[in-house]
Design a protein around this motif. Structure first.
Motif, short mmCIF file in Angstrom:
data_model
loop_
_atom_site.label_atom_id
_atom_site.label_comp_id
_atom_site.label_asym_id
_atom_site.label_seq_id
_atom_site.Cartn_x
_atom_site.Cartn_y
_atom_site.Cartn_z
N GLY A 275 3.93 5.75 -5.53
CA GLY A 275 3.88 5.43 -6.89
C GLY A 275 3.07 6.39 -7.61
N VAL A 276 1.70 6.41 -6.95
CA VAL A 276 0.67 7.09 -7.67
C VAL A 276 1.00 8.58 -7.36
CG1 VAL A 276 -1.79 7.74 -7.50
CG2 VAL A 276 -1.07 5.44 -7.36
N SER A 277 1.63 8.99 -6.08
CA SER A 277 1.91 10.33 -5.81
C SER A 277 2.99 11.04 -6.74
CB SER A 277 2.43 10.65 -4.40
OG SER A 277 1.41 10.16 -3.68
N ARG B 106 7.17 -3.02 -10.07
CA ARG B 106 7.96 -4.47 -9.32
C ARG B 106 7.50 -4.38 -7.76
NH1 ARG B 106 14.28 -2.58 -9.97
NH2 ARG B 106 14.37 -4.50 -8.55
N GLU B 107 6.86 -3.44 -7.22
CA GLU B 107 6.32 -3.56 -5.85
C GLU B 107 5.16 -3.94 -5.74
OE1 GLU B 107 8.89 -3.94 -3.64
OE2 GLU B 107 10.80 -3.58 -4.88
N VAL B 108 4.25 -3.33 -6.71
CA VAL B 108 2.83 -3.44 -6.15
C VAL B 108 1.90 -4.62 -7.27
CG1 VAL B 108 0.67 -2.25 -6.32
CG2 VAL B 108 2.68 -1.05 -5.60
N PHE C 229 0.82 -1.17 -0.13
CA PHE C 229 -0.08 0.05 0.20
C PHE C 229 0.75 1.16 0.04
CE2 PHE C 229 -2.04 3.44 2.38
CZ PHE C 229 -3.23 3.81 1.81
N PHE C 230 1.97 1.30 0.78
CA PHE C 230 2.61 2.23 0.92
C PHE C 230 3.58 2.70 -0.37
CE2 PHE C 230 6.93 4.44 1.71
CZ PHE C 230 6.46 5.45 2.40
N TYR C 231 4.11 1.65 -1.10
CA TYR C 231 4.64 1.66 -2.36
C TYR C 231 3.41 2.36 -3.55
CZ TYR C 231 9.19 -0.32 -1.32
OH TYR C 231 10.43 -0.59 -1.20
N PHE C 232 2.29 1.71 -3.50
CA PHE C 232 1.33 2.23 -4.09
C PHE C 232 1.03 3.64 -4.01
CE2 PHE C 232 -3.28 2.96 -4.75
CZ PHE C 232 -3.57 2.66 -6.19
N ASP D 17 8.89 7.57 -15.18
CA ASP D 17 9.60 6.42 -15.17
C ASP D 17 9.99 5.88 -13.87
OD1 ASP D 17 10.77 4.36 -17.23
OD2 ASP D 17 12.57 4.95 -16.19
N LEU D 18 10.39 6.47 -12.83
CA LEU D 18 10.57 5.85 -11.78
C LEU D 18 9.25 5.52 -11.08
CD1 LEU D 18 12.58 5.62 -9.12
CD2 LEU D 18 11.79 8.00 -8.44
N ALA D 19 7.98 6.08 -11.13
CA ALA D 19 6.91 5.86 -10.60
C ALA D 19 6.44 4.39 -11.39
CB ALA D 19 5.96 6.86 -10.60
N LYS D 20 6.50 4.26 -12.52
CA LYS D 20 6.19 3.25 -13.11
C LYS D 20 6.91 2.07 -12.88
CE LYS D 20 7.48 2.66 -17.49
NZ LYS D 20 8.18 1.30 -17.44
#
Length: 284
Positions: free
Chosen positions: A153-155, A209-211, A147-150, A201-204
């Motif tokens: 990533g969305v932010s 990889r994590e979500v 959830f934290f990574y999500f 690109d970092l968020a994607k």
């Protein structure tokens, strides 16, 4: 999944021996009676699916899960799975790890031939490794982490879109005021776009990889991600340095030394990245 498979391969002999012996030692539950064969779930916690086929590998039972059954698969051909199996002992074959179409999880299949029927046992790979103490995983912590990574990533995606939007917004404002339009009006949107691309690109990659799919890759893949991100940063800084050179040259040549410092800084980052990539090539 790569780490899981490597752990499995390192301990393959012991795991396969355990599975075969456990199934054989509880042969009283090997039956076409679905209720009876379902008793294997009380013995093997890593078991996630059981089904039975005839000699032609046509499924004659439902998909037998721990607490439910799926009858719509009766009559389905399982012939495609046989090629993945390797015979280990008489009438017993085991597959290499693969993604199960029934559960969507990585699993290992054990096939047992008994009294004209084939019995298929799918074992969850992660649960199997945890059973042998080769892997530790806490479900609640994993959910919080995911959830934290999500959220992050969305932010990051949101702010990358804001950066891209600002690039166009600022350029349109400059374009609507011809008296204020200059070379800087072109450079600033390019920098904002480059930064937006790097952040997106970092968020994607983070979400992928994590979500969406938890990738337990080696450090080389992490290094490639870092290299890709730093490349975008270097491009943005190089454009900024070029813009500073033009501004200083036009308005205050005495400040050119500060522009030189920025260019030297960018050059040092490029050299550091080149040295870093050289080390990575030696590791391969």
């Amino acid at each position: 999944m790569k780490e899981y498979i490597e752990l499995y391969e390192l301990n393959k002999g012991d795991i396969e021996k355990f599975l075969i012996e456990t199934i054989r030692n509880n042969g009283q539950y090997v039956s076409v009676d679905e209720i009876k064969v379902q008793q294997f779930y009380n013995i093997l916690p890593s078991l996630e699916l059981i089904y039975i086929t005839d000699k032609q590998f046509q499924q004659i039972s439902a998909n037998i899960f721990h607490h439910k059954r799926k009858k719509s698969v009766i009559g389905k051909s399982r012939d495609y799975l046989v090629s993945k199996l390797e015979e280990k002992e008489h009438n017993v074959s085991i597959s290499a790890p693969y993604i199960s179409s029934a559960t969507g999880e990585s699993c290992v299949t054990v096939m047992l031939f008994c009294e004209d029927y084939f019995y298929f046992f799918d074992f969850n790979l992660v649960s199997l490794l945890m059973r042998f103490g080769l892997l530790e995983r806490h479900e609640a912590f994993n959910r919080v982490t995911k959830f934290f990574y999500f959220l992050i990533g969305v932010s990051l995606m949101f702010f990358s879109i804001m950066s891209i939007g600002y690039a166009f917004y600022d350029y349109v404002l400059q374009l609507m005021n011809p008296t204020e339009y200059s070379l800087e009006s072109v450079f600033k949107p390019i920098i904002a776009l480059t930064m937006g691309l790097a952040i997106f690109d970092l968020a994607k990659t983070l979400l992928e990889r994590e979500v969406i799919f938890k990738a337990y890759s080696d450090k080389k893949d992490d290094a490639k991600l870092l290299t890709k991100f730093l490349t975008a940063i270097i491009i943005a800084l190089s454009i900024e340095a070029l813009m500073v050179v033009f501004k200083v040259a036009l308005h205050d040549p005495a400040q050119m030394l500060y522009a030189l410092y920025l260019i030297i800084g960018v050059a040092l980052i490029i050299l550091s990245l080149a040295f870093y990539n050289r080390i990575l090539l030696r590791m391969k």
